[in-house]
Design a protein around this motif. Structure first.
Motif, PDB file in Angstrom:
ATOM      1  N   HIS A  64      -9.131  -2.189   0.224  1.00  0.00           N
ATOM      2  CA  HIS A  64      -8.114  -2.334   1.267  1.00  0.00           C
ATOM      3  C   HIS A  64      -8.626  -1.848   2.618  1.00  0.00           C
ATOM      4  O   HIS A  64      -8.284  -2.420   3.660  1.00  0.00           O
ATOM      5  CB  HIS A  64      -6.847  -1.577   0.864  1.00  0.00           C
ATOM      6  N   LEU A  65      -9.450  -0.813   2.600  1.00  0.00           N
ATOM      7  CA  LEU A  65     -10.023  -0.327   3.850  1.00  0.00           C
ATOM      8  C   LEU A  65     -11.043  -1.320   4.397  1.00  0.00           C
ATOM      9  O   LEU A  65     -11.075  -1.591   5.608  1.00  0.00           O
ATOM     10  CB  LEU A  65     -10.665   1.050   3.632  1.00  0.00           C
ATOM     11  N   SER A  75      -4.762   2.075   5.636  1.00  0.00           N
ATOM     12  CA  SER A  75      -5.758   1.952   4.570  1.00  0.00           C
ATOM     13  C   SER A  75      -6.617   3.207   4.474  1.00  0.00           C
ATOM     14  O   SER A  75      -6.986   3.640   3.370  1.00  0.00           O
ATOM     15  CB  SER A  75      -6.633   0.722   4.811  1.00  0.00           C
ATOM     16  N   ALA A 125      -9.169  -4.119   5.904  1.00  0.00           N
ATOM     17  CA  ALA A 125      -8.441  -3.717   7.108  1.00  0.00           C
ATOM     18  C   ALA A 125      -9.329  -3.722   8.342  1.00  0.00           C
ATOM     19  O   ALA A 125      -8.881  -4.113   9.437  1.00  0.00           O
ATOM     20  CB  ALA A 125      -7.824  -2.337   6.901  1.00  0.00           C
ATOM     21  N   LEU A 161       0.817  -1.205   0.000  1.00  0.00           N
ATOM     22  CA  LEU A 161       0.000   0.000   0.000  1.00  0.00           C
ATOM     23  C   LEU A 161       0.856   1.263   0.000  1.00  0.00           C
ATOM     24  O   LEU A 161       0.492   2.271  -0.623  1.00  0.00           O
ATOM     25  CB  LEU A 161      -0.933   0.020   1.215  1.00  0.00           C
TER      26      LEU A 161
END
Length: 387
Positions: free
Chosen positions: A350-351, A329, A354, A254
């Motif tokens: 990705h968030l 994220s 996470a 990331l």
């Protein structure tokens, strides 16, 4: 740990994951699917043989080799769900390697190294991460085997599992009754539920397990009756430190996305990277990477040597890395702005993934509770039972 060997193994699986796992990771997330062919390809790559002795069909390496492979896998995969399914599988394998009998190892490890899927099941709907609240229990039948009944909830890999370690009780054993049972797909009374439709980690199949008088012989216990707690804690410690390895490697990926965006995107007549508030975001991502990796290695060293600090250290790893990956994220989405929230662009995934790190593998609150208990034991003795 041999640093040169560690680096070689890591590089090998960065390349593997980048070629085979990353390309369709967004598609798998959209459909919420587990890729069996990809799992088989990972098995065929020799990933699972790394930490297994040669006399059991492995490559003769140890636990550090397996962790190096995970560091590479997480760096290249772009798919935290798939990697955490692999981590759950690794937990079962490492449990068998450390605490299983020779017969259990010879029966189960060949399949687990060559394409089968493993799982460990402790969580129940009524107790969550609270081991003392487990209700799944077993009674002896006239032949001396155990009849195991109960329900497990939100178990990683359950919908696709071939072999599962079930945490249960044998009430007849008295207060010390936590016992680990090995069950296999196809046994009578054993039912696996459907893959849950989740916010994040959608490529990792999660579901319930129902047990209705599943017959388990004494040879299928990991340890004896009532000997499960210490072995379960070993497994949880390994699982939690692996989360730190996964976070370090994934956030490293990331960070590259964030740095590239910060250099290419202009704001107020300069690249984003020229602004201190953007620089702060990248620095904090870098801190998550280095702190998670370093602390995970410290915890692994403690676990491998049998140090009593391993459990507390692993909880520190899990807590630090879970909070770090959520922050990283969120910062990534901020750096990408509006397109960071578009599902078609791939950043928001990705968030979503996470967020689950603060729950999966033991909630952040449970990690804090574990760390606090260790602190009190070190400085003030045992806590009262009600705390």
């Amino acid at each position: 740990m041999n640093p040169e060997r560690y680096a070689q193994i890591k590089k090998r699986f960065v390349d593997f994951a980048d070629e085979h796992i990353a390309p369709r990771s967004a598609d798998r997330d959209r459909t919420g699917s587990f890729d069996h062919k990809l799992w088989q390809r990972l098995s065929d790559s020799g990933f699972w043989r790394l930490g297994v002795p040669r006399d059991l069909g492995g490559d003769g390496g140890g636990i550090w080799d397996q962790v190096a492979a995970f560091e590479g896998l997480a760096r290249g995969a772009n798919d935290c769900g798939f990697v955490l399914s692999a981590a759950a599988h690794a937990g079962l394998m490492q449990l068998l390697l450390r605490h299983g009998t020779v017969e259990q190892q010879k029966r189960l490890l060949p399949g687990l190294m060559s394409g089968q899927v493993g799982a460990t099941a402790s969580t129940e709907a009524s107790g969550g991460s609270h081991v003392a609240g487990i209700k799944t229990s077993a009674v002896r039948d006239p032949d001396g085997a155990f009849l195991l009944s109960g329900e497990k909830s939100h178990i990683t890999n359950a919908p696709v599992a071939d072999v599962v370690m079930i945490v249960g009780r044998v009430p007849a054993a008295g207060p010390k009754d936590i016992t680990l049972f090995l069950v296999e797909k196809g046994q009578g009374g054993l039912t696996f539920g459907e893959h849950e439709d989740l916010l994040g980690l959608r490529t990792s199949p999660l579901g319930p397990i129902a047990l209705d008088n599943v017959r388990v012989t004494e040879e299928r216990l990991v340890g004896g009756v009532g000997e499960g707690l210490d072995k379960l804690y070993w497994c949880l410690t390994f699982d939690r430190l692996i989360y730190g390895i996964v976070v370090a490697s994934h956030v490293e990926r990331l960070l590259h996305l964030a740095a590239d965006r910060s250099l290419r995107r202009q704001a107020f007549g300069a690249p984003l990277a020229a602004h201190q508030y953007i620089q702060d975001k990248l620095v904090r991502m870098k801190l998550t990477i280095e702190a998670s990796r370093a602390l995970a290695h410290v915890a692994l060293k403690a676990l491998d040597s049998g140090a009593p600090s391993a459990s507390s250290l692993a909880s520190c790893v899990k807590l630090l890395s879970a909070e770090g990956i959520v922050d990283a994220s969120m910062e990534l989405v901020q750096i990408f702005g509006h397109i960071g929230t578009e599902k078609s662009y791939g950043i928001e995934r990705h968030l979503r993934d996470a967020v689950a790190f603060k729950i999966a593998g033991g909630t952040n609150e449970m990690q804090k509770k574990n760390i606090f208990k260790h602190v009190m034991r070190e400085f003030q003795g045992e806590l009262p039972e009600e705390v």
